[in-house]
Motif scaffolding. Sequence first.
Motif, mmCIF file in Angstrom:
data_model
loop_
_atom_site.group_PDB
_atom_site.id
_atom_site.type_symbol
_atom_site.label_atom_id
_atom_site.label_comp_id
_atom_site.label_asym_id
_atom_site.label_seq_id
_atom_site.Cartn_x
_atom_site.Cartn_y
_atom_site.Cartn_z
ATOM 1 N N GLY A 1 0.840 -1.342 0.002
ATOM 2 C CA GLY A 1 0.106 0.050 0.093
ATOM 3 C C GLY A 1 0.686 1.324 -0.017
ATOM 4 O O GLY A 1 2.082 1.215 -0.391
ATOM 5 N N PRO A 2 0.319 2.325 0.539
ATOM 6 C CA PRO A 2 1.124 3.554 0.280
ATOM 7 C C PRO A 2 2.217 3.674 1.274
ATOM 8 O O PRO A 2 2.267 3.614 2.493
ATOM 9 N N GLY A 3 3.509 3.720 0.742
ATOM 10 C CA GLY A 3 4.633 3.981 1.531
ATOM 11 C C GLY A 3 5.411 5.200 0.903
ATOM 12 O O GLY A 3 4.891 5.951 0.072
ATOM 13 N N ALA A 4 6.649 5.357 1.210
ATOM 14 C CA ALA A 4 7.475 6.212 0.713
ATOM 15 C C ALA A 4 8.947 6.046 0.584
ATOM 16 O O ALA A 4 9.437 5.329 1.640
ATOM 17 N N GLY A 5 9.562 6.157 -0.489
ATOM 18 C CA GLY A 5 11.077 5.981 -0.542
ATOM 19 C C GLY A 5 11.614 7.187 -1.193
ATOM 20 O O GLY A 5 12.471 7.007 -2.429
ATOM 21 N N PRO A 6 11.912 8.347 -0.552
ATOM 22 C CA PRO A 6 12.770 9.474 -1.106
ATOM 23 C C PRO A 6 13.935 9.173 -1.553
ATOM 24 O O PRO A 6 14.464 8.091 -0.973
ATOM 25 N N VAL A 7 14.504 9.961 -2.396
ATOM 26 C CA VAL A 7 15.729 9.594 -3.094
ATOM 27 C C VAL A 7 16.599 10.983 -2.627
ATOM 28 O O VAL A 7 16.217 11.772 -3.070
ATOM 29 N N GLY A 8 17.891 10.747 -2.200
ATOM 30 C CA GLY A 8 18.789 11.843 -1.974
ATOM 31 C C GLY A 8 19.932 11.681 -3.016
ATOM 32 O O GLY A 8 20.251 10.413 -3.352
ATOM 33 N N VAL A 9 20.849 12.849 -3.495
ATOM 34 C CA VAL A 9 21.797 12.656 -4.348
ATOM 35 C C VAL A 9 22.681 13.766 -3.947
ATOM 36 O O VAL A 9 22.358 14.851 -3.330
#
Length: 473
Positions: free
Chosen positions: A280-288
């Motif tokens: 279901g709804p999750g989040a996996g932000p990406v940093g660079v």
Amino acid sequence: MKYDQARWQREDEDRYEPLLSEKDGERVDVDDAPLPDDLTRDSLDLPEISEPELARHYTRLSQMNYGVDSGPYPLGSCTMKYNPKFTEDVAALPGAQVHPDRSAESVQGTLELMHGLQDYLARIGGMDAVSLQPPAGAAGEFTGILVAKAYHEANGEGHRDEIIVPDSAHGTNFASAAMGGYDVVELPSGDDGRVDLDALEAAAGEDTALFMLTNPNTLGLFERDIEEIADVVHDVGGLLYYDGANLNALLGQARPGDMGFDIMHYNVHKTFATPHGGGGPGAGPVGVVSDLAEFLPAPRVRETENGYERFDPENTIGKVHGFAGNWLVLVKTYAYIARLGDAGLADASAKAVLNANYLAEQIDYEVPHGPFHHEFVASAGDQDAADVAKRMLDYGVHPPTTKWPEIVPEALMTEPTEVENRETLDQLAEAFNAVAREDEDALADAPQRTTAKRIDQADAARNLRLSWQSLDE
Ligand SMILES: Cc1ncc(COP(=O)(O)O)c(C=O)c1O
């Protein structure tokens, strides 16, 4: 900028007015349509039951389940930690319920929170820029890979077609690399369970686009040679990707960016506090790091002298999710970080590490390697790890992850998380040790005390039965 609720409400009404029509004095945005007869309430064959019967039905159903609210859940790598309820309260505030299509001027508070979360995450990971869009850790991996691809192509290095992944890595690393169109080069771990520098040097070359690594790795071991690893990858022109699944071991202690990683994702459900999602709804932000920021997914949020605004990074890879990502999951993440603060986050990771090491000391199964960070992998030895897991259910605890990573035979991958106290850790250890003493028959017949016995786990997860069915069906 002053927030004028009445003004933005008027603006929204003006914008949507042409789409709305009147019905019984209410404004609705769909035309009348007759309901099919077989879908109306009158045609439903619903049982007539009293309120106590209904209450008992749902209470019984809830008791058939097991979750972090019922007891310890030491599912290694998956990090099933308790999600404090105050984050739900924050996400339920009326101000959090905003339509994602509203003008930037009318949602300055929303954009400020997103901007703040981008900053929090960048600071925690030692990254320069963050996108909140990807909806899970695996989606973050895929996004990071597309960002790396865009970077290499922009530098005339589009021929790089290999991604190196250690054999201890999570399956999503291999899958994301393949989905990104790369050849996957599997790197065998050294005898100590860590990256073998010689093997990495032999594998890395002019075709290497990326090396994906989690640190501490899935055995819970810190990659002590991380700076040399970064040098090997960078010297051949590759990028270093941090799988953030184990970042809860490092919070406030060390940062991937300082170790030489160029791209990372944050599994907000493992590191902070949001439900795991279960698809279901999750989040996996990406940093660079700064050189890659121009390729991040759109939109990001920035601060200008007139307030906050959404913007598309110059050479963005595009969108990887609707709007700005799973907004309410991001609200919970923000709330958790803001509430704990720097000291609280560092304390959480210290306790995650302490709990894993304490439990590893208490159990009778062999635990190769060490010292550990937030998780450890024991070996069930002559027993079948899947049987051990089923039997642990009979002792009233959730079992660890089993049979992975395969570099430990009959693996029991255990992550108690920082939220458990000593009594609970002892209860877990007792369950492990009771099962360790049992014979094959006891294990083969397990579980005896659960509602569902041995089920086809893949089928159960993929083909959910969401309505009542009699047992004969
Ligand atoms: C090491 C590791 N990497 C990546 C993932 C994928 O993360 P997600 O479940 O958020 O898609 C997991 C999930 O358990 C993991 O353990």
